[in-house]
Write a protein that holds these residues in place. Structure first.
Motif, PDB file in Angstrom:
ATOM      1  N   CYS A   7       7.936 -41.487  10.871  1.00  0.00           N
ATOM      2  CA  CYS A   7       7.360 -40.221  10.408  1.00  0.00           C
ATOM      3  C   CYS A   7       8.043 -39.106  11.183  1.00  0.00           C
ATOM      4  N   ASP A  19       6.639 -33.709   9.152  1.00  0.00           N
ATOM      5  CA  ASP A  19       6.052 -34.245   7.923  1.00  0.00           C
ATOM      6  C   ASP A  19       4.654 -34.773   8.200  1.00  0.00           C
ATOM      7  N   ILE A  71       6.972 -38.835  -2.651  1.00  0.00           N
ATOM      8  CA  ILE A  71       6.652 -37.765  -1.707  1.00  0.00           C
ATOM      9  C   ILE A  71       6.148 -36.531  -2.445  1.00  0.00           C
ATOM     10  N   SER A  88      10.493 -40.500   6.267  1.00  0.00           N
ATOM     11  CA  SER A  88       9.071 -40.522   6.620  1.00  0.00           C
ATOM     12  C   SER A  88       8.258 -41.470   5.751  1.00  0.00           C
ATOM     13  N   ARG A 138       3.767 -36.109   2.689  1.00  0.00           N
ATOM     14  CA  ARG A 138       4.004 -34.685   2.425  1.00  0.00           C
ATOM     15  C   ARG A 138       5.179 -34.241   3.295  1.00  0.00           C
ATOM     16  N   VAL A 139       6.277 -33.855   2.643  1.00  0.00           N
ATOM     17  CA  VAL A 139       7.499 -33.456   3.333  1.00  0.00           C
ATOM     18  C   VAL A 139       7.569 -31.933   3.348  1.00  0.00           C
ATOM     19  N   HIS A 140       7.557 -31.358   4.532  1.00  0.00           N
ATOM     20  CA  HIS A 140       7.550 -29.901   4.682  1.00  0.00           C
ATOM     21  C   HIS A 140       8.963 -29.391   4.889  1.00  0.00           C
TER      22      HIS A 140
END
Length: 320
Positions: free
Chosen positions: A111, A115, A142, A176, A220-222
């Motif tokens: 991870c 994220d 994702i 992640s 959740r990929v920021h």
């Protein structure tokens, strides 16, 4: 009996709020097996990160101790949490391998520190992994977050092959999301500036056995906080490394043209107009419908800045 799982979170230590979010999302997983979490500090102050991690886990472990050497080692209801310095090559690849080497679990999961895992992520992936005989590696879909936008990215399949990853980078097969059997794979630390080390790992895994994919957004990929997004020279070196390491990437016209178009764009962003033109032409002749070729030429001609292109793409949950 559920397989034990170890989660590696690499960090430089310069974005504590994001690290808090990532760590909490891992510790909040409801999983019946044993879980270890290792935060690996790459170049930052281990003692500072250790104190921060101790504060994060304090609600469930109010007496959480730490030290500057191996830092946090606390048995919590959610699992064992440790903070370690990167003991291998500098960069995220070395940090991940440091974490893998320190684990005693049957599975490894990654991870990134910016994220977050969504509820049920670990259980769903381990269930899918163990349901397929001989499977070693599992990913999931994702949700890309950029500003106020949230865009799901699905694969449309429960089975990812090496051919799929050669034809397309498959953004949803993201670091992640990785969960794999410990001992089967290590991250290649020769990747320049740790560029594409995750794509390389997934491709090597898929060459061994097809990747199991849970096509539900569970991570959740920021975007917007990446350390790598505009390091154009590093991105060029990373793509050239992949082409040399995996010659099959130049075989499929769609996949090859995509890489050539990316190289054209990165050179254009650096102001290398001739190199951008050469790679754009190569992309066009490999596959005439490759959209990155004209975009790269527009950036090279200074008709539109590279950053503006990326912002537009990121708003749609896409990258170059």
């Amino acid at each position: 009996m559920s397989l034990s799982a170890g989660v590696v979170i690499p960090t430089v230590g310069d974005r504590p709020d994001q690290l808090t979010r990532a760590l909490r999302s891992v510790l909040d997983q409801v999983y019946p097996g044993r879980v270890e979490v290792i935060v690996v500090v790459d170049g930052g102050e281990v003692s500072t990160v250790a104190r921060h991690v101790a504060d994060v886990i304090a609600p469930s472990c109010p007496a959480a101790p730490y030290s500057a050497g191996s830092a946090v080692g606390v048995a919590c209801p959610a699992g064992l949490v440790r903070v370690l310095p990167n003991r291998r090559g500098a960069g995220v690849a070395g940090a991940r391998n440091t974490g893998i080497a320190a684990l005693s679990t049957e599975l490894v999961a990654f991870c990134d520190d910016d994220d977050e895992w969504l509820p049920g992520k670990l259980s769903a992936q381990v269930l899918a992994l163990t349901a397929r005989e001989g499977a070693e590696f599992v990913s999931c879909a994702i949700e890309v977050v950029y500003g106020s936008r949230r865009v799901p990215r699905l694969a449309g399949t429960a089975n990812v092959t090496a051919g799929d990853l050669a034809r397309s980078r498959m953004m949803m097969v993201h670091s992640s999301t990785f969960v794999f059997r410990r001992g089967a794979l290590w991250v290649d630390e020769s990747a320049p500036a740790a560029q594409n080390e995750d794509w390389d790992l997934a491709l090597r895994a898929a060459k061994r056995r097809n990747i199991v994919h849970v096509d539900t957004p569970l991570v959740r990929v920021h975007w917007g906080t990446s350390h790598y997004v505009a390091r154009w020279a590093d991105r060029i070196a990373g793509l050239e490394w992949m082409l040399a390491r995996h010659p099959e990437l130049a075989v499929d016209p769609r996949g090859a043209a995509r890489i050539y178009g990316q190289l054209a764009f990165h050179h254009a962003a650096l102001g290398h107009r001739r190199a951008a033109g050469r790679w754009a032409w190569r992309a066009f002749t490999t596959r005439r419908g490759e959209p990155r070729a004209p975009i790269a030429l527009a950036v090279a001609a200074r008709l539109i800045p590279a950053r503006v292109v990326l912002n537009l793409l990121h708003t749609c949950g896409r990258g170059i």
